[in-house]
Structure formats: structure tokens, C-alpha cells
Write a protein that holds these residues in place. Structure first.
Motif, PDB file in Angstrom:
ATOM      1  N   ILE A  49       0.847  -1.184   0.000  1.00 25.56           N
ATOM      2  CA  ILE A  49       0.000   0.000   0.000  1.00 25.56           C
ATOM      3  C   ILE A  49       0.886   1.240   0.000  1.00 25.56           C
ATOM      4  O   ILE A  49       1.834   1.335   0.790  1.00 25.56           O
ATOM      5  CB  ILE A  49      -0.930   0.001   1.224  1.00 25.56           C
ATOM      6  N   SER A  50       0.584   2.185  -0.879  1.00 23.72           N
ATOM      7  CA  SER A  50       1.387   3.406  -0.951  1.00 23.72           C
ATOM      8  C   SER A  50       1.269   4.194   0.343  1.00 23.72           C
ATOM      9  O   SER A  50       0.247   4.130   1.045  1.00 23.72           O
ATOM     10  CB  SER A  50       0.951   4.270  -2.140  1.00 23.72           C
ATOM     11  N   LYS A  51       2.307   4.942   0.665  1.00 26.58           N
ATOM     12  CA  LYS A  51       2.347   5.693   1.924  1.00 26.58           C
ATOM     13  C   LYS A  51       1.199   6.694   2.027  1.00 26.58           C
ATOM     14  O   LYS A  51       0.690   6.972   3.109  1.00 26.58           O
ATOM     15  CB  LYS A  51       3.693   6.408   2.050  1.00 26.58           C
ATOM     16  N   ASP A  52       0.745   7.225   0.873  1.00 28.95           N
ATOM     17  CA  ASP A  52      -0.361   8.187   0.889  1.00 28.95           C
ATOM     18  C   ASP A  52      -1.738   7.513   0.855  1.00 28.95           C
ATOM     19  O   ASP A  52      -2.769   8.205   0.770  1.00 28.95           O
ATOM     20  CB  ASP A  52      -0.227   9.177  -0.267  1.00 28.95           C
ATOM     21  N   ASN A  53      -1.757   6.170   0.904  1.00 25.03           N
ATOM     22  CA  ASN A  53      -3.005   5.390   0.922  1.00 25.03           C
ATOM     23  C   ASN A  53      -3.846   5.550  -0.341  1.00 25.03           C
ATOM     24  O   ASN A  53      -5.038   5.235  -0.343  1.00 25.03           O
ATOM     25  CB  ASN A  53      -3.870   5.734   2.144  1.00 25.03           C
ATOM     26  N   GLN A  54      -3.244   6.041  -1.412  1.00 30.78           N
ATOM     27  CA  GLN A  54      -3.992   6.243  -2.652  1.00 30.78           C
ATOM     28  C   GLN A  54      -4.073   4.975  -3.498  1.00 30.78           C
ATOM     29  O   GLN A  54      -5.013   4.807  -4.280  1.00 30.78           O
ATOM     30  CB  GLN A  54      -3.349   7.363  -3.474  1.00 30.78           C
ATOM     31  N   ASN A  55      -3.070   4.089  -3.329  1.00 32.27           N
ATOM     32  CA  ASN A  55      -2.987   2.928  -4.225  1.00 32.27           C
ATOM     33  C   ASN A  55      -2.579   1.657  -3.498  1.00 32.27           C
ATOM     34  O   ASN A  55      -1.853   1.699  -2.500  1.00 32.27           O
ATOM     35  CB  ASN A  55      -1.981   3.195  -5.346  1.00 32.27           C
ATOM     36  N   PHE A  71      -4.268  -0.814  -8.162  1.00 32.13           N
ATOM     37  CA  PHE A  71      -5.616  -0.399  -7.774  1.00 32.13           C
ATOM     38  C   PHE A  71      -5.569   0.980  -7.133  1.00 32.13           C
ATOM     39  O   PHE A  71      -4.583   1.362  -6.507  1.00 32.13           O
ATOM     40  CB  PHE A  71      -6.211  -1.377  -6.747  1.00 32.13           C
ATOM     41  N   SER A  72      -6.659   1.727  -7.272  1.00 33.54           N
ATOM     42  CA  SER A  72      -6.853   2.937  -6.481  1.00 33.54           C
ATOM     43  C   SER A  72      -7.670   2.552  -5.253  1.00 33.54           C
ATOM     44  O   SER A  72      -8.436   1.585  -5.273  1.00 33.54           O
ATOM     45  CB  SER A  72      -7.566   4.018  -7.285  1.00 33.54           C
ATOM     46  N   ILE A  73      -7.481   3.315  -4.160  1.00 33.97           N
ATOM     47  CA  ILE A  73      -8.179   3.047  -2.910  1.00 33.97           C
ATOM     48  C   ILE A  73      -9.128   4.202  -2.617  1.00 33.97           C
ATOM     49  O   ILE A  73      -8.708   5.363  -2.588  1.00 33.97           O
ATOM     50  CB  ILE A  73      -7.187   2.895  -1.739  1.00 33.97           C
ATOM     51  N   ASP A  74     -10.403   3.893  -2.402  1.00 34.97           N
ATOM     52  CA  ASP A  74     -11.368   4.927  -2.040  1.00 34.97           C
ATOM     53  C   ASP A  74     -11.067   5.423  -0.626  1.00 34.97           C
ATOM     54  O   ASP A  74     -10.994   4.631   0.317  1.00 34.97           O
ATOM     55  CB  ASP A  74     -12.794   4.362  -2.105  1.00 34.97           C
ATOM     56  N   ASN A  99       7.799   2.499  -3.410  1.00 33.80           N
ATOM     57  CA  ASN A  99       8.580   3.503  -2.689  1.00 33.80           C
ATOM     58  C   ASN A  99       7.663   4.556  -2.059  1.00 33.80           C
ATOM     59  O   ASN A  99       6.465   4.626  -2.355  1.00 33.80           O
ATOM     60  CB  ASN A  99       9.649   4.133  -3.594  1.00 33.80           C
ATOM     61  N   LYS A 100       8.230   5.386  -1.161  1.00 28.60           N
ATOM     62  CA  LYS A 100       7.432   6.342  -0.394  1.00 28.60           C
ATOM     63  C   LYS A 100       6.773   7.384  -1.288  1.00 28.60           C
ATOM     64  O   LYS A 100       5.669   7.854  -0.999  1.00 28.60           O
ATOM     65  CB  LYS A 100       8.312   7.033   0.650  1.00 28.60           C
ATOM     66  N   ALA A 101       7.442   7.750  -2.379  1.00 24.27           N
ATOM     67  CA  ALA A 101       6.889   8.767  -3.277  1.00 24.27           C
ATOM     68  C   ALA A 101       5.805   8.207  -4.194  1.00 24.27           C
ATOM     69  O   ALA A 101       5.165   8.962  -4.936  1.00 24.27           O
ATOM     70  CB  ALA A 101       8.008   9.383  -4.117  1.00 24.27           C
ATOM     71  N   ASN A 102       5.608   6.898  -4.165  1.00 25.01           N
ATOM     72  CA  ASN A 102       4.547   6.246  -4.940  1.00 25.01           C
ATOM     73  C   ASN A 102       4.710   6.440  -6.445  1.00 25.01           C
ATOM     74  O   ASN A 102       3.763   6.765  -7.153  1.00 25.01           O
ATOM     75  CB  ASN A 102       3.171   6.739  -4.488  1.00 25.01           C
ATOM     76  N   HIS A 103       5.953   6.243  -6.939  1.00 28.63           N
ATOM     77  CA  HIS A 103       6.137   6.279  -8.395  1.00 28.63           C
ATOM     78  C   HIS A 103       7.034   5.145  -8.903  1.00 28.63           C
ATOM     79  O   HIS A 103       7.383   5.113 -10.070  1.00 28.63           O
ATOM     80  CB  HIS A 103       6.697   7.635  -8.846  1.00 28.63           C
ATOM     81  N   PHE A 104       7.368   4.201  -8.012  1.00 24.56           N
ATOM     82  CA  PHE A 104       8.322   3.160  -8.376  1.00 24.56           C
ATOM     83  C   PHE A 104       8.001   1.888  -7.586  1.00 24.56           C
ATOM     84  O   PHE A 104       7.902   1.919  -6.357  1.00 24.56           O
ATOM     85  CB  PHE A 104       9.729   3.672  -8.065  1.00 24.56           C
ATOM     86  N   VAL A 105       7.785   0.775  -8.299  1.00 20.32           N
ATOM     87  CA  VAL A 105       7.420  -0.503  -7.679  1.00 20.32           C
ATOM     88  C   VAL A 105       8.437  -1.574  -8.076  1.00 20.32           C
ATOM     89  O   VAL A 105       8.915  -1.589  -9.218  1.00 20.32           O
ATOM     90  CB  VAL A 105       6.004  -0.942  -8.130  1.00 20.32           C
ATOM     91  N   VAL A 106       8.771  -2.459  -7.125  1.00 18.57           N
ATOM     92  CA  VAL A 106       9.630  -3.600  -7.437  1.00 18.57           C
ATOM     93  C   VAL A 106       8.927  -4.883  -7.017  1.00 18.57           C
ATOM     94  O   VAL A 106       8.206  -4.914  -6.012  1.00 18.57           O
ATOM     95  CB  VAL A 106      11.011  -3.506  -6.752  1.00 18.57           C
ATOM     96  N   THR A 107       9.140  -5.928  -7.802  1.00 20.85           N
ATOM     97  CA  THR A 107       8.597  -7.248  -7.471  1.00 20.85           C
ATOM     98  C   THR A 107       9.715  -8.277  -7.457  1.00 20.85           C
ATOM     99  O   THR A 107      10.764  -8.088  -8.085  1.00 20.85           O
ATOM    100  CB  THR A 107       7.512  -7.701  -8.474  1.00 20.85           C
TER     101      THR A 107
END
Length: 351
Positions: A49-55, A71-74, A99-107
Motif C-alpha cells: 500500500i502506498s504511503k499516501d493510501n492512494q494505491n 488499484f486505487s483506494i477509495d 517507494n514512499k513517493a509512490n512512483h516506483f514498484v519492485v517485485t
């Protein structure tokens, strides 16, 4: 802090599960709510879950392909809305981090032995993987270490590097990642046959703790933030030395004050509690707590850190515990919920 807290559980969909489940924790009543389907997809075993709870980001199986689902989170309800997914032919990943800035994902992909880096667009849709790092080698356990098995990928505390944990080759590998391009900068080989699985960092950024799946131990490491390198300091058993049945280490987490490390054992069906000593450089065993089910795949500290929820995969239940912040000890509460084949559990962030 808002109450109740919204949480999500990733699952295997080989049985009755439909995908990702949503639940709430009421900290005043000390109760978990019934888990309900939040998104239907195949094998969303690990989520972030992104730090800003948006995604919310999930690993996903899509026919004969696998990859990342976004996904987006309501904000009000916590409901999930699909944005997009990026998949390639072959097995799906087993771990995902953002990542904290919510622009980079690793799997991390266990079956392929790879780490994938994804850059996100402004609408948080994922682009195809910007780079894929392939691990090489094997380990002494012929059944489980016949080839690389990447089990974790995440970020160092300063997010300067990406860290990968590979069970198949007994290695912790550090990558730089400029514009999504993974480049190996350091690697540490741990005890042969230990099968490292997951890693968590101390809040001070100077130490890290690795849960091993095959030897069921916790490895204490020092961390050099400049070089992205690790050194071994301690190995401590996570199960009783006289426990002769099959047990495999799973999840590892740390309290935000850096005072206690928790490690789950599948088979022994417990969470081991460790007290942190020497500013993070040493662990001291406190106790084991039964997870109230079979095969605990993961657990999570709630946003207040006064509670812990353990997810037991084979008994399909999530169990609530109260946590003593002074002693680190866990006490089971009379609240649990049914969730089919649960794996990963996460809460929305607070503050």
C-alpha cells in the motif's frame, strides 16, 4: 488516529478465495470485522500500500502470465478500483514493494529468480517493467535451492537502493536503480542452505534482520548505507532446538520503536518474539506465541502497534493478538475471522 482501521489480505485463489479481502480492526472493542472481497483476481498473494493510501499494488496471476496489478483506494470506504496490470508470460511474482513517493514498484519472482522494476505514470498506472535483474547460482538444498528463488524485493530506509533476498542462492543482493534500471552494487552470501526469505530494517537504518525459511533462523546484519552492503553479526533460532517436525520461516517485522523483532514459523505455528539489544546489533529471545492456526504465512502490527493480526494459510483464519509495548509479548484475544488461504496482511497507513 481513525478507528476502526482498514486492512487488506492477499490470498491464494486455488480454493474458495476470490482475491483480495478487506477487513477492519476496532481497537476499542478489540474486534476484527468479517472479511469481504475487495477485488477479484488470481493469486494476489502479496500486496503493498502506498504511503499516501492512494494505491494498492498486488502480484497477480493472469492465465499463463504473471506480474503486477494496480488499484486505487477509495479514501472513505477503502474499496479498490482496478487501474491496470502489467503481466508477462510465465509464473507470477511472490512479493511487491512501492517507494514512499509512490512512483516506483519492485517485485520478486520466486519461480523465475528475478527482480522486476516498474515505473508508474501520474495516474499510477504501471508501465511495462523498466528492467529485470536475473539471479544465477544454486544452493546445497537440492530440493529447494536447485536454482535462484527471489523471495523479497524492497527498498533500503533511505530508498537509495533496492534490496533482494534470494532463498535459492542464499544471498542478499543490493541494486542501484536509476530511472528503473537495476544495477547490482553489492551482495552478501549467508549460511549455505539457510534459505533467506524476507528482510526488515531497524528504524535507525544501521541494522537489518533476515528471516530464513529453510533453517528457521533470524540473521542480524549490520548495514552500510553508503555502500549498500551488509555484514553478518548473529544467527538466532526462531523455533525450539528440539522441534523435530517440519517448520519453515515466513514473515519478519519490527516495531517502529526498534525494540522488538517478530518472526513467524510455519509448522511450529508460532510467532517468535525477540528483544533488540546493542542499538539494533543483537537479538535476545523472549518467547513463542501460538498463532491460533496452521501455517502462519504473515502477520502485521496494527497502526497503534497495540495489536497484531496473524494470517494462517492452511487453517484459513486471521487471529487477533494484543501486544505489550514494554515486554513485546503477545496475548491472543477472542477475535478471529475466516479468510480462505490467506497470505499477506497490510493496514492503511496512519499519519
Amino acid at each position: 488516529m481513525a478507528n476502526p482501521f482498514i486492512g487488506y489480505i492477499g490470498t491464494y485463489t486455488k480454493g474458495e478465495s476470490k482475491g483480495i479481502y478487506k477487513f477492519t480492526l476496532d481497537t476499542e472493542k478489540k474486534e476484527l470485522s468479517e472479511a469481504k472481497v475487495a477485488a477479484e483476481l488470481d493469486n494476489p498473494t502479496y500486496i503493498a500500500i502506498s504511503k499516501d493510501n492512494q494505491n494498492l499494488y498486488s502480484v497477480v496471476k493472469d492465465g499463463n502470465s504473471g506480474g503486477l496489478a494496480v488499484f486505487s483506494i477509495d479514501e472513505q470506504t477503502g474499496d479498490l478500483q482496478s487501474i491496470n496490470r502489467q503481466v508477462t508470460e510465465g509464473p507470477s511474482p511472490c512479493h511487491v514493494s512501492v517507494n514512499k513517493a509512490n512512483h516506483f514498484v519492485v517485485t520478486a519472482n520466486y519461480h523465475r529468480g528475478t527482480i522486476e522494476a516498474y515505473l508508474l505514470n501520474e495516474d499510477k498506472s504501471a508501465n511495462p517493467a523498466a528492467s529485470v535483474a536475473e539471479h544465477t547460482g544454486s544452493g546445497p538444498n537440492l530440493e529447494r535451492q536447485e536454482k535462484p528463488h527471489a523471495h523479497y524485493s524492497g527498498f533500503t530506509p533511505d530508498e537509495k537502493y533496492v534490496v533482494a533476498v534470494d532463498l535459492g542462492i542464499d544471498q542478499i543482493i543490493t541494486y542501484s536503480c536509476d530511472q528503473g534500471v537495476l544495477k547490482k552494487v553489492s551482495s552478501l552470501s549467508v549460511k549455505p542452505g539457510s534459505g533467506p526469505r524476507h528482510i526488515v530494517f531497524h528504524p535507525n537504518g544501521k541494522f537489518a534482520y533476515v528471516m530464513t525459511e529453510l533453517s528457521n533462523e533470524v540473521i542480524v546484519l549490520s548495514y552500510n548505507a553508503d555502500e549498500g552492503s551488509f555484514q553478518e553479526l548473529q544467527y538466532i533460532p526462531a523455533i525450539p532446538e528440539d522441534f523435530a517436525e517440519n517448520s519453515q520461516g515466513s514473515a519478519i517485522h519490527i516495531s517502529s520503536d526498534g525494540k522488538f523483532v517478530y518472526a513467524a514459523n510455519r509448522g511450529h505455528d508460532s510467532i517468535a518474539v525477540f528483544k533488540v539489544e546493542n542499538d539494533g546489533g543483537k537479538l535476545e529471545f523472549v518467547e513463542w506465541t501460538s498463532t491460533g492456526g496452521h501455517w502462519p504465512r504473515d502477520f502485521v502490527l496494527d497502526p497503534t502497534e497495540r495489536f497484531v493480526i496473524a494470517t494462517n494459510q492452511e487453517s484459513s483464519n486471521a487471529v487477533l493478538f494484543e501486544r505489550d509495548p514494554e515486554t513485546g509479548k503477545l496475548t491472543r484475544l477472542p477475535s478471529e475471522i475466516s479468510v480462505p488461504d490467506p497470505v499477506c496482511v497490510k493496514f492503511l497507513h496512519q499519519g
